[in-house]
Motif scaffolding. Structure first.
Motif, PDB file in Angstrom:
ATOM      1  N   THR A 152       0.837  -1.198   0.000  1.00 19.08           N
ATOM      2  CA  THR A 152       0.000   0.000   0.000  1.00 19.08           C
ATOM      3  C   THR A 152       0.871   1.248   0.000  1.00 19.08           C
ATOM      4  OG1 THR A 152      -0.150  -0.068   2.430  1.00 19.08           O
ATOM      5  CG2 THR A 152      -1.899  -1.154   1.181  1.00 19.08           C
ATOM      6  N   ALA A 153       0.341   2.323  -0.603  1.00 20.89           N
ATOM      7  CA  ALA A 153       1.126   3.547  -0.765  1.00 20.89           C
ATOM      8  C   ALA A 153       0.259   4.780  -0.533  1.00 20.89           C
ATOM      9  CB  ALA A 153       1.742   3.597  -2.159  1.00 20.89           C
ATOM     10  N   SER A 154       0.925   5.893  -0.278  1.00 16.83           N
ATOM     11  CA  SER A 154       0.247   7.163  -0.035  1.00 16.83           C
ATOM     12  C   SER A 154      -0.402   7.707  -1.311  1.00 16.83           C
ATOM     13  CB  SER A 154       1.252   8.179   0.505  1.00 16.83           C
ATOM     14  OG  SER A 154       0.673   9.471   0.597  1.00 16.83           O
ATOM     15  N   LYS A 155      -1.580   8.296  -1.160  1.00 17.56           N
ATOM     16  CA  LYS A 155      -2.256   8.921  -2.295  1.00 17.56           C
ATOM     17  C   LYS A 155      -1.712  10.321  -2.565  1.00 17.56           C
ATOM     18  CE  LYS A 155      -6.689   8.296  -2.826  1.00 17.56           C
ATOM     19  NZ  LYS A 155      -8.158   8.241  -2.587  1.00 17.56           N
ATOM     20  N   THR A 156      -1.062  10.907  -1.563  1.00 12.05           N
ATOM     21  CA  THR A 156      -0.519  12.258  -1.717  1.00 12.05           C
ATOM     22  C   THR A 156       0.990  12.214  -1.808  1.00 12.05           C
ATOM     23  OG1 THR A 156      -0.401  12.580   0.694  1.00 12.05           O
ATOM     24  CG2 THR A 156      -2.460  13.226  -0.430  1.00 12.05           C
ATOM     25  N   ASN A 157       1.572  13.268  -2.388  1.00 11.18           N
ATOM     26  CA  ASN A 157       3.021  13.367  -2.528  1.00 11.18           C
ATOM     27  C   ASN A 157       3.485  14.745  -2.081  1.00 11.18           C
ATOM     28  OD1 ASN A 157       3.541  10.767  -4.101  1.00 11.18           O
ATOM     29  ND2 ASN A 157       2.035  11.786  -5.416  1.00 11.18           N
ATOM     30  N   SER A 158       4.496  14.775  -1.226  1.00  6.99           N
ATOM     31  CA  SER A 158       5.033  16.049  -0.771  1.00  6.99           C
ATOM     32  C   SER A 158       5.920  16.659  -1.851  1.00  6.99           C
ATOM     33  CB  SER A 158       5.843  15.854   0.517  1.00  6.99           C
ATOM     34  OG  SER A 158       7.062  15.162   0.233  1.00  6.99           O
ATOM     35  N   ASP A 159       6.315  17.910  -1.647  1.00  6.17           N
ATOM     36  CA  ASP A 159       7.173  18.595  -2.610  1.00  6.17           C
ATOM     37  C   ASP A 159       8.551  17.945  -2.721  1.00  6.17           C
ATOM     38  OD1 ASP A 159       5.159  20.388  -3.102  1.00  6.17           O
ATOM     39  OD2 ASP A 159       5.915  21.907  -1.709  1.00  6.17           O
ATOM     40  N   SER A 160       8.914  17.146  -1.717  1.00  6.38           N
ATOM     41  CA  SER A 160      10.236  16.517  -1.732  1.00  6.38           C
ATOM     42  C   SER A 160      10.305  15.325  -2.686  1.00  6.38           C
ATOM     43  CB  SER A 160      10.622  16.048  -0.323  1.00  6.38           C
ATOM     44  OG  SER A 160       9.731  15.037   0.137  1.00  6.38           O
ATOM     45  N   VAL A 161       9.151  14.822  -3.129  1.00  2.00           N
ATOM     46  CA  VAL A 161       9.115  13.674  -4.034  1.00  2.00           C
ATOM     47  C   VAL A 161       9.391  14.138  -5.452  1.00  2.00           C
ATOM     48  CG1 VAL A 161       7.665  11.860  -5.014  1.00  2.00           C
ATOM     49  CG2 VAL A 161       7.504  12.408  -2.584  1.00  2.00           C
ATOM     50  N   THR A 162      10.255  13.420  -6.162  1.00  2.00           N
ATOM     51  CA  THR A 162      10.604  13.821  -7.524  1.00  2.00           C
ATOM     52  C   THR A 162       9.414  13.682  -8.462  1.00  2.00           C
ATOM     53  OG1 THR A 162      11.286  11.612  -8.232  1.00  2.00           O
ATOM     54  CG2 THR A 162      12.943  12.953  -7.124  1.00  2.00           C
TER      55      THR A 162
END
Length: 307
Positions: A217-227
């Motif tokens: 399972t994985a996050s539906k959102t991504n922070s600005d730090s994710v490429t």
């Protein structure tokens, strides 16, 4: 223990993207790979004007699965001219025939059926084949000979850059075999886990990178730090069904190959992460500890050998 093999590749015009002739040393099979733009040149290659099997490949675009088609013909060169008129998706063709002219219609039908089944199991490409080919009946000795040729086909395809028959995860090796092949402290094919917030993932290091297992399972959102590459990958996987929206999280429906453990961890968490410090083995050791232990063993071995 498997033996090493030598694959000899001839470049008739000294270009790696042109026509290539490949063969495994001391084997009867032979391969001709050709870009579609130069299909007319195959007429001068007698290796293709005989019974054989062939693969049509689409160029890999982004992170989506490329298309492929597996076929057989008693005269491959003639059949390819038909595909040139009727099939639009492909860019390259790879043809397999025999140097001793011993492949019959029954042989190539058997090979086609086995190859399509293997390609579906590996799940690297989307197959354009409409119907599942019927596997012809062969005597035991002939089946064994064709199965041996299938292994050669797999090796040559991978060497030429088409891993259509290669599973993302290789079959598990028996513990006794691991002990004989691996250096002390290494973890050949060992499953690792990563848990963050309410997300849980399993993965394995491979020769190609890091595979996140289906069911993670994985996050539906991504922070600005994710490429941006990871963000686009999630979008692509959602679009083709390999990643599923499961309410408050995303669920991987298939194994997915990542370039590194850190990319894999960021994919799961939705934030930048250190892979070596995020993934853990069943014994509680982090991937970083495992890698450092392997480096120490390697350095000790080199020092002893060089003494």
């Amino acid at each position: 223990m498997p033996y090493g093999k030598s694959v000899r590749i001839f470049l008739p015009d000294a270009t790696v993207t042109g026509i290539r002739h490949a063969e495994i040393v001391n084997r009867t099979g032979q391969t001709v790979a050709c870009p579609r733009a130069r299909l007319d040149e195959l007429k001068s290659w007698p290796e293709t004007a005989k019974p054989g099997i062939y693969f049509l490949f689409e160029a890999r675009l982004g992170d989506s699965k490329p298309l492929a088609y597996i076929g057989e013909s008693e005269n491959v060169a003639d059949r390819l001219l038909t595909h040139d008129r009727k099939k639009e998706f492909w860019n390259d063709v790879v043809v397999f025939t025999s140097k001793d002219d011993n492949l019959t219609k029954s042989h190539i039908k058997y090979l086609e059926s086995r190859l399509e089944a293997s390609a579906k199991a590996a799940d690297r490409y989307e197959l354009e084949n409409g119907n599942t080919p019927t596997q012809s009946s062969l005597p035991r000795a002939e089946r064994d000979a064709m199965d041996e040729l299938l292994e050669d086909v797999r090796l040559v395809l991978g060497t030429l850059g088409y891993p259509i028959l290669e599973p993302l995860l290789q079959p598990k090796i028996a513990p006794s075999m691991i002990a004989s092949l691996a250096s002390p402290g290494t973890s050949a094919g060992e499953e690792l886990t990563f848990t963050v917030h309410d997300f849980s993932a399993r993965g394995v290091r491979t020769n190609e990178g890091f595979v996140i297992n289906a069911g993670s399972t994985a996050s539906k959102t991504n922070s600005d730090s994710v490429t941006g590459k990871i963000v686009k990958l999630k979008e692509q996987l959602l679009a083709d069904g390999r990643l599923v929206d499961n309410g408050d999280h995303l669920l991987l429906a298939e194994d997915v190959l990542m370039s590194s453990s850190s990319y894999a961890a960021a994919f799961i968490a939705g934030t930048a992460r250190s892979g070596p410090q995020s993934w853990f083995a069943a014994n509680g050791k982090s991937l970083k500890e495992i890698e450092e232990s392997a480096l120490r063993v390697s350095a000790t071995t080199i020092a002893v050998d060089g003494a």
